[in-house]
Design an enzyme around this catalytic site. Structure first.
Site, PDB file in Angstrom:
ATOM      1  N   SER A  91       5.265   3.318   1.961  1.00  0.00           N
ATOM      2  CA  SER A  91       5.934   3.575   2.505  1.00  0.00           C
ATOM      3  C   SER A  91       6.239   3.915   3.280  1.00  0.00           C
ATOM      4  O   SER A  91       6.060   5.713   2.473  1.00  0.00           O
ATOM      5  CB  SER A  91       7.033   1.797   1.562  1.00  0.00           C
ATOM      6  OG  SER A  91       7.104   3.548   1.093  1.00  0.00           O
ATOM      7  N   GLY A  92       7.232   4.373   4.780  1.00  0.00           N
ATOM      8  CA  GLY A  92       8.080   5.370   4.682  1.00  0.00           C
ATOM      9  C   GLY A  92       9.057   5.304   5.259  1.00  0.00           C
ATOM     10  O   GLY A  92      10.007   4.308   4.879  1.00  0.00           O
ATOM     11  N   ILE A 101       0.997  -0.659   0.656  1.00  0.00           N
ATOM     12  CA  ILE A 101       0.230  -0.181  -0.003  1.00  0.00           C
ATOM     13  C   ILE A 101       0.601   1.263   0.217  1.00  0.00           C
ATOM     14  O   ILE A 101       0.386   2.536  -0.756  1.00  0.00           O
ATOM     15  CB  ILE A 101      -1.108   0.001   0.744  1.00  0.00           C
ATOM     16  CG1 ILE A 101      -1.778  -1.054   1.053  1.00  0.00           C
ATOM     17  CG2 ILE A 101      -1.773   1.353   1.276  1.00  0.00           C
ATOM     18  CD1 ILE A 101      -2.690  -1.381   2.494  1.00  0.00           C
ATOM     19  N   ASP A 110       1.118  13.380  17.068  1.00  0.00           N
ATOM     20  CA  ASP A 110       1.402  13.213  15.899  1.00  0.00           C
ATOM     21  C   ASP A 110       0.029  13.467  14.727  1.00  0.00           C
ATOM     22  O   ASP A 110       0.257  13.599  13.550  1.00  0.00           O
ATOM     23  CB  ASP A 110       2.565  12.993  15.033  1.00  0.00           C
ATOM     24  CG  ASP A 110       2.969  13.652  13.359  1.00  0.00           C
ATOM     25  OD1 ASP A 110       2.767  14.454  13.652  1.00  0.00           O
ATOM     26  OD2 ASP A 110       3.236  12.470  12.916  1.00  0.00           O
ATOM     27  N   LYS A 148       1.402  -4.202   8.899  1.00  0.00           N
ATOM     28  CA  LYS A 148       2.855  -2.736   9.034  1.00  0.00           C
ATOM     29  C   LYS A 148       4.307  -3.714   9.312  1.00  0.00           C
ATOM     30  O   LYS A 148       3.907  -4.540  10.483  1.00  0.00           O
ATOM     31  CB  LYS A 148       2.270  -1.536   9.603  1.00  0.00           C
ATOM     32  CG  LYS A 148       3.768  -1.088  10.193  1.00  0.00           C
ATOM     33  CD  LYS A 148       3.278   0.587  11.010  1.00  0.00           C
ATOM     34  CE  LYS A 148       3.806   1.704  11.365  1.00  0.00           C
ATOM     35  NZ  LYS A 148       3.330   2.854  11.901  1.00  0.00           N
TER      36      LYS A 148
END
Length: 843
Positions: free
Chosen positions: A83-84, A81, A221, A104
């Site tokens: 990515s970071g 889906i 956050d 994840k």
């Protein structure tokens, strides 16, 4: 590098990356590396590599090894889906319960992830403690076959809150929510008004945050990209990756701020490590403010945002969105109080007021008055008082002329801040490489040009650059509008006629080659000369431009000086004598650095120019550092990614080279030079079939030159294949050598490439190791540090050398020594102020 030193380096880099993802904006490298200060430079370069090219990880390879696998004998992974920096999210199916889930996993392929487990355990513990419709639910956890921890969460069928927000601006003229269903398939939209629907979402999120706080979890956050809107019309809070729990004493070892600056509570600037409910309340309010006004409470660079947070209130929402209900303004004012003691004490208190607003009941707070806002600003900002006094002095003592000078200085500073981020070679590479295919990077390049135009320091240059970008991307009308202003500011007959040529462009034009530049008036002013030279480059005509751009009147035009230097780069390879080339390269580098010193900044373009000079003189490590710096300034610069790939290839780091080249091809899918080099990289790395596919599929021009370049690349790859299979598969090796000969026959008989490639292929087929050896040594004399050639040399290394081969080897050793001396001298005199690591300094 020893194994112990390598392990320590990986550990330090991993620590930096985790701190960065947890919100630390300015990494304290000296502190992190206090036990190994000699590694500071190497750690910083590795981190900059990961962070300076964020788009390199944006789209994973089609062959992602987790896609198609079964995790924990239960979860069938079928889709990547997104990515970071440190995590990848997959779509999967729970075979036991027959439901869709999201998984994840730690980001693969960057570093040893030994520390990733603690972050994932923290996120799992945070989510497991919460049960609420507005908070994403965790179902399970596990470890992949490679030892990477993963979380199994509910798969939210919906869209990121960022997407409706972008669309909402188009509907801002009327307060209707029906488009949420029409455009995004969001069902059960409870409120007919967009405003009221947003308030309802915010109330649900506040309720979710209260449940999290009751469980001792603080998100830290909250922002629009961490909110999903489900197809059923609910807002759900996701990504608790930097969440804090009451039982966590601290999450970082420094007092650095944690969060996203645009939505960060001001007290976070003080470096408090203990999270509080009021910080999440502030972030949720800032998100609500953004969604209602289409503008964040504070805008600009991270530094400007952090300064504003510490010194002033945000612009009242009703000034941006007229007609906003008074009670809504009161809620926003109270939630965005810079003093946490005056803010909502809990998310529940904020939720009550949001529900009261929806029910048309009185809320518990009142809007902040204009007088109070002004007094707070005066008290909190010495700069405010100083500016007021300075204004009186300026107007009273120095007069309007000095004020104009001050404005001009501000514009110049804004120009200097924006110009470094303009993509290198903007609009002057060959037409097929001018279009940025990646939507996000294209938007980033456009934003950089918008900031440049907003500076207003040099409208001729600023507007011309943006017009070039707009025309290349198919917006001839907008390009013409920019050129109208640019040519008007130039105010000459040449500029007026140039503008008329833009007006004559076809509406659907997307090429500067459509411009008719014949029979234009003679350029007379400095602006004329600049416009003429830039448009000549736009139409691929460099003849005589070095002399034109050398006009003394252009000495203060930064972009013109960059173009002048660009016109000199062919001499880095064209000078026949090696010593002459090295001498020219030294003087060229000094010219570029002198330009940077005079104007006070490095741009993506000058980073590109320095990278070319270092590449042409074999300083591959330095060229790589410069490419990284240039890519950080302007990540949509395909030419810089080519430099980076070339440098990594020269260092025989094929994995890194492939990363840069594939990133470049996502920008420019038909960039032949990127395709050619990637073919060489794959061949040298032993991926022969990939290399062969590139020869077949590369977008070489349909011309004799294109056919020649394809044949040369094919011949080289097949020769590499012949050597690769020499010991393991004699039949395949011979077939590859014969294929190389067939490619050679497509070249003209007097071609230098044909002569050398054909000689090598025939020597291989004839088993003439001596001739192959001669060829390899000759290539080493031309490029003394070519590791790939050395590897080929070793494959046919004889028991003894002939006299001529011994002389050739001597020439190679002399060339190698000369190259090493040049490298040592260049590193010894490198810029002290550059933030990029110079690898040789620590050796």
């Amino acid at each position: 590098m020893s194994e112990t030193r390598h392990d320590l380096l990986e550990e330090l880099v991993a620590e930096c990356l985790f701190r960065r993802e947890e919100g630390v904006l300015d990494l304290p490298y000296d502190e992190i590396c206090r036990e190994a200060p000699e590694l500071v430079d190497e750690v910083q370069q590795s981190v900059e590599l990961a962070l300076g090219l964020p788009r390199l990880q944006a789209s994973g390879p089609a062959g992602d090894k987790l896609v198609g696998t079964l995790l924990s004998e239960r979860y069938s992974v079928y889709q990547r889906i997104g990515s970071g920096a440190m995590g990848v999210v997959y779509g999967a199916r729970d075979l036991d319960l027959g439901r869709e889930v999201a998984i994840k996993v730690v980001h693969t392929g960057l570093l040893d992830r030994s520390k990733a487990l603690s972050r994932f355990e923290r996120e799992a513990a945070a989510l497991a403690a919460i049960r609420h419709d507005s908070v994403v639910t965790i179902f399970d956890r596990g470890v992949t076959e490679d030892g990477l921890p993963f979380l199994v969460m509910e798969r939210i069928d919906g869209v990121s809150c960022s997407e409706p927000l972008e669309a909402a601006e188009r509907y801002s003229g009327h307060d209707d929510s029906s488009w949420l269903t029409e455009e995004f398939g969001i069902q059960n939209v409870a409120e007919p008004s967009y405003f009221r629907q947003v308030v309802q979402w915010a109330a649900g999120l506040a309720s979710g945050l209260e449940a999290a706080h009751a469980a001792g979890v603080y998100h830290r956050d909250v922002k629009r990209s961490n909110v999903m809107i489900t197809r059923e019309g609910k807002a759900v809070l996701i990504d608790f990756g930097i969440a804090a729990k009451d039982d966590h004493a601290t999450l970082t070892q420094t007092d650095a701020a944690v969060g996203t600056p645009v939505y960060m509570a001001p007290e976070a600037l003080l470096g408090r490590t203990k999270a509080m409910p009021t910080q999440d309340v502030y972030s949720l309010t800032a998100t609500l403010y953004h969604i209602l006004t289409f503008q964040a409470p504070y805008t600009g660079s991270s530094a400007k945002i952090l300064t504003a947070l510490a010194t002033r209130e945000p612009v009242p929402a009703f000034k941006i969105r007229p007609g906003l209900p008074r009670d809504a303004q009161a809620i926003l004012d109270h939630g965005l109080e810079r003093n946490p003691a005056r803010r909502y004490a809990s998310a529940a208190a904020m939720e009550r007021d949001l529900r009261a607003l929806l029910a048309y009941r009185q809320v518990s707070v009142r809007p902040t008055s204009s007088f109070v806002r002004s007094m707070r600003r005066v008290r909190s900002s010495k700069a405010f008082v100083g500016a007021a006094l300075a204004s009186l002095v300026i107007f009273g003592a120095l007069g309007l002329q000095s004020w104009n000078t001050s404005l001009a200085n501000d514009r110049h500073e804004a120009f200097k801040a924006a110009m470094p981020h303009v993509p290198a070679n903007l609009g002057i590479v060959i037409p097929q490489n001018r279009v940025i295919a990646d939507e996000d990077l294209r938007a980033g390049a456009r934003a950089a040009l918008d900031r440049l135009v907003a500076a207003g320091h040099d409208p001729v240059t600023e507007r011309t650059l943006r017009a070039a970008f707009l025309l290349d991307h198919g917006d001839a009308q907008a390009a013409t509008a920019d050129m109208k202003i640019a040519c008007s500011r130039a105010g000459t007959s040449y500029a007026s006629e140039l503008y008329r040529r833009y007006e004559a462009l076809p509406v659907d034009s997307s090429s500067a080659l459509d411009l008719n530049l014949t029979d234009l008036p003679e350029p007379k002013s400095a602006d004329d000369v600049y416009l003429s030279a830039f448009h000549s480059l736009r139409q691929l005509n460099r003849d005589g431009l070095g002399e034109v751009l050398g006009d003394p009147r252009l000495s203060r035009n930064r972009h013109a000086q960059e173009l002048l230097l660009l016109c000199k780069t062919p001499r880095l390879t064209q000078l026949p004598d090696r010593q002459a080339r090295l001498g020219f390269a030294d003087s060229f580098v000094e010219e570029v650095k002198s330009l940077e010193a005079r104007t006070g900044y490095r741009s993506a373009m000058t980073a590109h120019l320095l990278g070319i000079a270092y590449l042409r003189t074999g300083q591959d490590e330095r060229a790589l550092n410069m490419a990284l710096e240039g890519a950080q300034l302007a990540p949509s610069s395909g030419t810089i990614l080519l430099n980076a790939g070339s440098a990594a290839y020269g260092l025989s780091n094929y994995e890194l080279a492939r990363t840069f080249l594939e990133a470049g091809l996502r920008l420019h899918p038909h960039y032949v030079s990127l395709q050619q080099l990637l073919g060489k990289v794959e061949a040298e790395a032993g991926h022969i079939e990939r290399a062969r596919a590139l020869v077949r599929e590369a977008g070489f021009p349909d011309s004799p030159l294109g056919a020649m370049r394809r044949a040369i690349l094919g011949a080289k790859i097949e020769l590499s294949a012949a050597l690769e299979f020499a010991e393991s598969d004699a039949e395949e090796s011979r077939a590859a050598a014969e294929a190389s000969l067939r490619y050679c026959q497509l070249l003209s008989e007097d071609s230098v490439d044909r002569v050398s490639l054909e000689r090598d292929a025939r020597a291989f087929l004839d088993g003439d190791a001596s001739s192959l050896l001669d060829s390899f040594i000759l290539r080493l004399c031309e490029d003394p540090q070519a590791v790939a050639v050395l590897e080929d040399l070793l494959k046919c290394f004889p028991e003894q050398f002939s006299a001529s081969q011994t002389q050739s080897l001597r020439r190679w050793v002399e060339a190698l020594v000369e190259r090493l001396v040049v490298n040592r001298r260049s590193y010894a005199t490198s810029d002290a102020e550059t933030p990029w690591m110079d690898p040789l300094r620590s050796r």
